[in-house]
Motif scaffolding. Sequence first.
Motif, PDB file in Angstrom:
ATOM      1  N   PHE A  97      -9.592  11.611  23.144  1.00  0.00           N
ATOM      2  CA  PHE A  97     -10.315  10.623  22.523  1.00  0.00           C
ATOM      3  C   PHE A  97      -9.850   9.813  21.534  1.00  0.00           C
ATOM      4  O   PHE A  97      -8.722  10.103  20.934  1.00  0.00           O
ATOM      5  CB  PHE A  97     -11.809  11.031  22.171  1.00  0.00           C
ATOM      6  N   LEU A  98     -10.257   8.580  21.364  1.00  0.00           N
ATOM      7  CA  LEU A  98     -10.204   7.834  20.337  1.00  0.00           C
ATOM      8  C   LEU A  98     -11.023   8.095  19.051  1.00  0.00           C
ATOM      9  O   LEU A  98     -11.945   8.165  18.972  1.00  0.00           O
ATOM     10  CB  LEU A  98      -9.797   6.292  20.569  1.00  0.00           C
ATOM     11  N   MET A  99      -9.943   7.946  17.854  1.00  0.00           N
ATOM     12  CA  MET A  99     -10.970   8.264  16.521  1.00  0.00           C
ATOM     13  C   MET A  99     -10.237   7.398  15.354  1.00  0.00           C
ATOM     14  O   MET A  99      -8.968   7.151  15.404  1.00  0.00           O
ATOM     15  CB  MET A  99     -10.919   9.512  16.101  1.00  0.00           C
ATOM     16  N   ARG A 100     -10.848   6.530  14.576  1.00  0.00           N
ATOM     17  CA  ARG A 100     -10.318   6.027  13.608  1.00  0.00           C
ATOM     18  C   ARG A 100     -10.270   6.680  12.271  1.00  0.00           C
ATOM     19  O   ARG A 100     -10.891   7.898  12.209  1.00  0.00           O
ATOM     20  CB  ARG A 100     -11.580   4.619  12.987  1.00  0.00           C
ATOM     21  N   ASP A 101      -9.355   6.365  11.299  1.00  0.00           N
ATOM     22  CA  ASP A 101      -9.619   7.054  10.028  1.00  0.00           C
ATOM     23  C   ASP A 101     -10.680   6.255   9.023  1.00  0.00           C
ATOM     24  O   ASP A 101     -10.588   5.149   9.048  1.00  0.00           O
ATOM     25  CB  ASP A 101      -8.236   6.854   9.165  1.00  0.00           C
ATOM     26  N   PRO A 102     -11.814   6.938   8.798  1.00  0.00           N
ATOM     27  CA  PRO A 102     -12.886   6.236   8.470  1.00  0.00           C
ATOM     28  C   PRO A 102     -12.664   5.757   6.739  1.00  0.00           C
ATOM     29  O   PRO A 102     -13.382   4.785   6.378  1.00  0.00           O
ATOM     30  CB  PRO A 102     -14.048   7.244   8.446  1.00  0.00           C
ATOM     31  N   PHE A 103     -11.535   6.280   6.440  1.00  0.00           N
ATOM     32  CA  PHE A 103     -11.035   5.855   4.967  1.00  0.00           C
ATOM     33  C   PHE A 103      -9.983   4.801   4.676  1.00  0.00           C
ATOM     34  O   PHE A 103      -9.931   4.157   3.720  1.00  0.00           O
ATOM     35  CB  PHE A 103     -10.843   7.047   4.066  1.00  0.00           C
ATOM     36  N   HIS A 104      -9.366   4.299   5.898  1.00  0.00           N
ATOM     37  CA  HIS A 104      -8.280   3.181   5.870  1.00  0.00           C
ATOM     38  C   HIS A 104      -8.428   2.451   6.929  1.00  0.00           C
ATOM     39  O   HIS A 104      -8.560   2.886   8.368  1.00  0.00           O
ATOM     40  CB  HIS A 104      -6.835   3.996   5.670  1.00  0.00           C
ATOM     41  N   SER A 105      -7.755   1.299   7.005  1.00  0.00           N
ATOM     42  CA  SER A 105      -7.876   0.515   8.114  1.00  0.00           C
ATOM     43  C   SER A 105      -6.922   0.701   9.276  1.00  0.00           C
ATOM     44  O   SER A 105      -7.045   0.646  10.387  1.00  0.00           O
ATOM     45  CB  SER A 105      -7.602  -0.965   7.835  1.00  0.00           C
ATOM     46  N   GLN A 106      -5.641   1.568   8.816  1.00  0.00           N
ATOM     47  CA  GLN A 106      -4.887   2.071   9.476  1.00  0.00           C
ATOM     48  C   GLN A 106      -4.640   3.446   9.478  1.00  0.00           C
ATOM     49  O   GLN A 106      -5.256   4.122   8.685  1.00  0.00           O
ATOM     50  CB  GLN A 106      -3.357   1.384   9.302  1.00  0.00           C
ATOM     51  N   ALA A 107      -4.086   4.332  10.529  1.00  0.00           N
ATOM     52  CA  ALA A 107      -4.271   5.617  10.631  1.00  0.00           C
ATOM     53  C   ALA A 107      -2.896   6.175  10.232  1.00  0.00           C
ATOM     54  O   ALA A 107      -2.908   7.524  10.149  1.00  0.00           O
ATOM     55  CB  ALA A 107      -4.571   5.953  12.253  1.00  0.00           C
TER      56      ALA A 107
END
Length: 361
Positions: free
Chosen positions: A297-307
């Motif tokens: 699955f895909l997931m973002r870092d909720p604290f930064h725009s880039q991972a």
Amino acid sequence: MNWPSHGANPYKLYEMQGKIPKETITDFSVNTNPYGSPEGLKGHMANHLDLIHEYPDPEQKRLTERIALMQDLPEENVLVGNGASELIHMLARFWQGRRVGIIQPTFSEYQKACEAYGCEIIDLHVSEKRNFHLFIPDILPHLPNLDLLILCHPNNPTGRTYRPDVLYGLLKLCEFNDVQVVIDEAFYDFVSGEPFFSPDLFEFPNVLLLRSLTKMYSIPGLRLGYLMGEAAVVEALKRLQPEWSVNALAEEAGMYCLSQEGFARKTAADISREKAYLFLQLKRLGYTPLSTETNFFLMRDPFHSQADDMIGFLLQEGLTVRHTNNFKGLNGAFVRVAVKQRTDNEQLLEALEKWRSVCLQ
């Protein structure tokens, strides 16, 4: 920053990031079966090591027959390859110099292969705002200008399957516009409890299907995949394949794996249950994994725009995830994470809880 082209090579990732590898690394960037190969495979292969003294069958006849029987196809509609990657490069060579549409974001090897053979590449995007689902009006204007369309289903890296009626409609439009279609179904047998549309090759002679034995049966070191399609195209592709492309041990492993009835179904069900647990815990921690029909699955870092920073932190914790810097349209904003066994998943959750604490300080 430097990033490897693919996942499943954790030491390369540490090296390219200028970090010292941990003594123990858990690799969430690799999306093969987390439960391993079918029971008994290693013992079976140990009993067939004498095959290394013989030339392999250049026709892979036994394995071709087995696949054809399983898929209810004539043997002339099946071509076994040295992994799906070899078949992808053979397809690019077959359509060299032609106009190829690739539905992005997706597996980067399609573009790499097509570029190597001078194809004109037209990127066709599925967007996050539509949850990475196919939207035919975005694709339709390009079809008259294409010779070949490549799509991954379930898609890597989004994990999406497409609605059967939408995919069927797209294939009919491709047929009308005389566009050949390659559908990479490397992860199809990880789909559990979801409607999955795989086209009937007799209804769609313009469609070629790619399958992989690497993923479900966890044999990436052996390299084994196959292609199904119209007999004339299969025969033409076969002429491009190097002699003895598939080694004897790989064919023997394929025969054994495909004889293990129920293995794929059980794996898909087990991963589905583990995925539900992992998603529940991730959401409890404030993460938002994107829904998926397969084993990643895909997931973002909720604290930064880039991972990038999150990936670096996980490396320090002895965990690797798949960056998305070379997936068109994702551009590093997400990570791709494989669903693994419970102990490994808990290790990931613990590290992500630490990362949350660091970011919220």
